[in-house]
Design an enzyme around this catalytic site. Structure first.
Site, short mmCIF file in Angstrom:
data_model
loop_
_atom_site.label_atom_id
_atom_site.label_comp_id
_atom_site.label_asym_id
_atom_site.label_seq_id
_atom_site.Cartn_x
_atom_site.Cartn_y
_atom_site.Cartn_z
N ASP A 138 3.11 4.69 8.35
CA ASP A 138 2.83 5.16 9.71
C ASP A 138 1.47 4.66 10.21
OD1 ASP A 138 1.18 6.75 8.11
OD2 ASP A 138 1.91 8.67 8.89
N GLU A 139 0.64 4.13 9.28
CA GLU A 139 -0.71 3.72 9.68
C GLU A 139 -0.70 2.52 10.63
OE1 GLU A 139 -3.68 3.95 6.62
OE2 GLU A 139 -2.51 5.40 5.48
N TYR A 163 -6.01 -2.52 5.70
CA TYR A 163 -4.72 -2.17 5.08
C TYR A 163 -3.63 -2.06 6.15
CZ TYR A 163 -1.02 0.97 3.40
OH TYR A 163 0.21 1.54 3.12
N LYS A 167 -0.19 -4.35 6.74
CA LYS A 167 1.18 -3.81 6.75
C LYS A 167 1.84 -4.11 8.10
CE LYS A 167 3.01 -1.70 3.94
NZ LYS A 167 3.80 -2.08 2.73
P1 NAD Z 1 0.80 1.76 -5.29
O1 NAD Z 1 -0.51 1.12 -4.98
O2 NAD Z 1 0.83 2.99 -6.12
O3 NAD Z 1 1.75 0.70 -6.04
C1 NAD Z 1 1.87 -0.62 -5.62
C2 NAD Z 1 2.61 -1.40 -6.72
O4 NAD Z 1 2.74 -2.76 -6.29
C3 NAD Z 1 1.88 -1.42 -8.06
O5 NAD Z 1 2.79 -1.15 -9.11
C4 NAD Z 1 1.34 -2.83 -8.15
O6 NAD Z 1 1.22 -3.30 -9.49
C5 NAD Z 1 2.38 -3.61 -7.38
N1 NAD Z 1 1.86 -4.86 -6.82
C6 NAD Z 1 0.70 -5.05 -6.14
N2 NAD Z 1 0.56 -6.35 -5.81
C7 NAD Z 1 1.66 -7.00 -6.26
C8 NAD Z 1 2.10 -8.34 -6.20
N3 NAD Z 1 1.36 -9.29 -5.61
N4 NAD Z 1 3.30 -8.65 -6.75
C9 NAD Z 1 4.05 -7.69 -7.37
N5 NAD Z 1 3.67 -6.40 -7.46
C10 NAD Z 1 2.49 -6.06 -6.91
O7 NAD Z 1 1.50 1.98 -3.89
P2 NAD Z 1 2.47 3.16 -3.40
O8 NAD Z 1 1.65 4.30 -2.95
O9 NAD Z 1 3.52 3.37 -4.42
O10 NAD Z 1 3.09 2.48 -2.11
C11 NAD Z 1 4.31 1.74 -2.18
C12 NAD Z 1 4.62 1.19 -0.80
O11 NAD Z 1 4.73 2.27 0.12
C13 NAD Z 1 3.53 0.27 -0.25
O12 NAD Z 1 4.16 -0.80 0.42
C14 NAD Z 1 2.76 1.15 0.73
O13 NAD Z 1 2.21 0.38 1.77
C15 NAD Z 1 3.87 2.07 1.23
N6 NAD Z 1 3.40 3.40 1.68
C16 NAD Z 1 2.73 4.22 0.82
C17 NAD Z 1 2.33 5.49 1.25
C18 NAD Z 1 1.62 6.46 0.34
O14 NAD Z 1 1.30 7.56 0.78
N7 NAD Z 1 1.40 6.14 -0.93
C19 NAD Z 1 2.59 5.89 2.56
C20 NAD Z 1 3.26 5.01 3.41
C21 NAD Z 1 3.68 3.77 2.94
P1 TYD Z 2 -5.81 8.74 1.30
O1 TYD Z 2 -5.15 9.49 0.19
O2 TYD Z 2 -6.73 7.62 0.94
O3 TYD Z 2 -4.64 8.23 2.26
P2 TYD Z 2 -4.73 7.52 3.73
O4 TYD Z 2 -6.09 7.06 3.98
O5 TYD Z 2 -3.77 6.38 3.55
O6 TYD Z 2 -4.25 8.56 4.70
O7 TYD Z 2 -6.60 9.75 2.19
C1 TYD Z 2 -5.96 10.85 2.83
C2 TYD Z 2 -7.00 11.52 3.71
O8 TYD Z 2 -8.01 12.09 2.87
C3 TYD Z 2 -7.71 10.56 4.64
O9 TYD Z 2 -7.96 11.23 5.88
C4 TYD Z 2 -9.02 10.27 3.94
C5 TYD Z 2 -9.31 11.57 3.19
N1 TYD Z 2 -10.04 11.42 1.91
C6 TYD Z 2 -11.17 12.22 1.67
O10 TYD Z 2 -11.58 13.04 2.52
N2 TYD Z 2 -11.82 12.08 0.48
C7 TYD Z 2 -11.42 11.18 -0.47
O11 TYD Z 2 -12.08 11.08 -1.53
C8 TYD Z 2 -10.25 10.39 -0.21
C9 TYD Z 2 -9.76 9.40 -1.22
C10 TYD Z 2 -9.60 10.55 0.98
#
Ligand code: NAD
Ligand code: TYD
Length: 362
Positions: A138-139, A163, A167
């Site tokens: 959503d970012e 970031y 995306k």
């Molecule tokens: P994460 O950082 O935990 O995991 C990313 C994975 O991708 C890791 O296992 C890493 O080794 C692998 N990776 C990185 N670069 C690579 C490359 N060049 N080739 C192959 N593998 C590679 O991320 P996540 O939180 O699990 O997020 C997964 C997806 O969901 C991402 O695309 C992220 O943008 C999206 N997303 C995450 C969130 C969230 O809250 N975590 C929210 C919205 C969208």
């Molecule tokens: P984060 O987990 O990094 O996710 P995103 O930036 O993708 O939303 O952060 C979630 C929220 O928490 C964001 O508003 C930033 C804040 N935050 C803190 O206040 N302290 C921290 O140490 C971190 C990592 C995030």
């Protein structure tokens, strides 16, 4: 050429990807080829329960490696690609954006181009049934004021961090590969996930572990930033719905119907850790560990998701409530100290030092 019932998952050793692979094997049970570079964020241990299971193959490799991606596609002939691999932490994208461009933009392009070659060589039925699900965030929509309507699929893109911009670029490439070449793409834009196996650089696991260990809880700015929180299992079930029933070329927003201020999230974590873990010496409440630190540059104030399209078209809605999901998550981190000790290696400690040393001095 005909497909098999295998799926190719990228980034399936990361937080969401490993939850997805585990739930896929349980709920669907068809083979998964898992391409993951195993960066600091990827951890083969997340998939330990699948060791020896012939339905899961972990391949360590880069989505930027066109030859490897092409040969995996030709060898396994998957019916779908689910693309999670990315650099995913906003703070790291501010310190060192290069890897975000390389993986999120160029890596997605490489994957799309190899997918297009593979897809073009399929027979008519194969081309019709093939799917490529691109997991985004959503970012890409930027930031909301307190009274703005939630992000919908038609909200204009306005990414604010490196970031989010990387995306957004990948989403545009996905759109173009559908529009120009007809590749059956589906894009999902979801809110902040939480749950087991999340790397403790992100807000919720960082706060759980710091609270447990009596360390400061670094809240950026005034703690009034708002995020929508989605339990990771709900996200995985949403992706399965999009894969099976989504209309190619469409995007679907996925959310938890759960907006919370960061400070409220951190307070709730303190209370849960107080309840589940022994009290700290000299502390009656972990809330006292909360420390307001220097804000993240360009910090988006509020994210909110309008998930009515996926509810209407695919019949999906989140099952977990935030209070129970957070309780399950705190419990998981308390019960998996070996996992948290392992992932908090030297490189992790260096990051924590780099990101927080100056902020804590505020
Ligand atoms: P994460 O950082 O935990 O995991 C990313 C994975 O991708 C890791 O296992 C890493 O080794 C692998 N990776 C990185 N670069 C690579 C490359 N060049 N080739 C192959 N593998 C590679 O991320 P996540 O939180 O699990 O997020 C997964 C997806 O969901 C991402 O695309 C992220 O943008 C999206 N997303 C995450 C969130 C969230 O809250 N975590 C929210 C919205 C969208
Ligand atoms: P984060 O987990 O990094 O996710 P995103 O930036 O993708 O939303 O952060 C979630 C929220 O928490 C964001 O508003 C930033 C804040 N935050 C803190 O206040 N302290 C921290 O140490 C971190 C990592 C995030």
């Amino acid at each position: 050429m005909k497909q098999t019932n295998t799926i190719l998952v990228t980034g399936g050793a990361g937080f969401i990807g490993s939850n997805f692979v585990l739930s896929w094997i349980e709920a669907v049970g068809t083979p998964v080829v898992n391409l993951d570079l195993l960066t600091y964020a990827g951890n083969a241990e997340n998939l330990a329960s699948l060791e020896g299971d012939p339905r899961h193959l972990l391949v360590r490799g880069d989505i930027n490696d066109a030859e490897l991606v092409g040969s995996l596609l030709r060898e396994h002939r998957p019916r779908a690609i689910i693309h999670f691999a990315a650099e995913s932490h906003v703070d790291r994208s501010i310190v060192a954006p290069d890897a975000f461009i390389s993986t999120n933009v160029h890596g997605t392009f490489t994957l799309l181009d190899q997918a297009k070659r593979f897809w073009s060589a399929l027979d008519d039925e194969g081309r019709r049934d093939f799917r490529f699900v691109h997991v985004s965030t959503d970012e890409v929509y930027g930031t909301l004021g307190p009274d703005d309507a939630a992000f919908s699929e038609t909200t204009a893109y306005a990414p604010n961090s490196p970031y989010a911009a990387s995306k957004a670029a990948s989403d545009h490439l996905v759109r173009a590969y559908h529009h120009t070449f007809g590749l059956p793409m589906l894009t999902t834009n979801c809110s902040n996930n939480y749950g087991p196996f999340q790397f403790p650089e992100k807000l919720i696991p960082l706060m759980i572990l710091n609270a447990l260990e009596g360390k400061p809880l670094p809240v950026y700015g005034d703690g009034g930033n708002v995020r929508d929180w989605l339990y990771v299992e709900d996200h995985c079930s949403a992706i399965r719905s999009v894969l099976e029933r989504g209309r190619p070329g469409e995007t679907y927003n996925i959310g938890g119907n759960c907006e919370r201020k960061n400070l409220d999230v951190v307070n709730a974590i303190c209370d849960l850790v107080d309840e589940m873990a022994p009290p700290l010496p000299d502390q009656d409440s972990r809330r006292k560990l909360i420390t307001f630190v220097q804000d993240r540059p360009g910090h988006d104030r509020r994210y909110a998701i309008d998930a009515s399209k996926i509810a209407r078209e695919l019949g999906w809605s989140p099952a977990e409530r935030f209070e129970s999901g957070l309780r399950r998550t705190v419990r998981w981190y308390l019960d998996h100290r070996a996992w948290t000790d392992n992932v908090r290696s030297g490189a992790y400690l260096e990051w924590i030092d780099h990101n927080y040393a100056e902020r804590l001095a505020r």
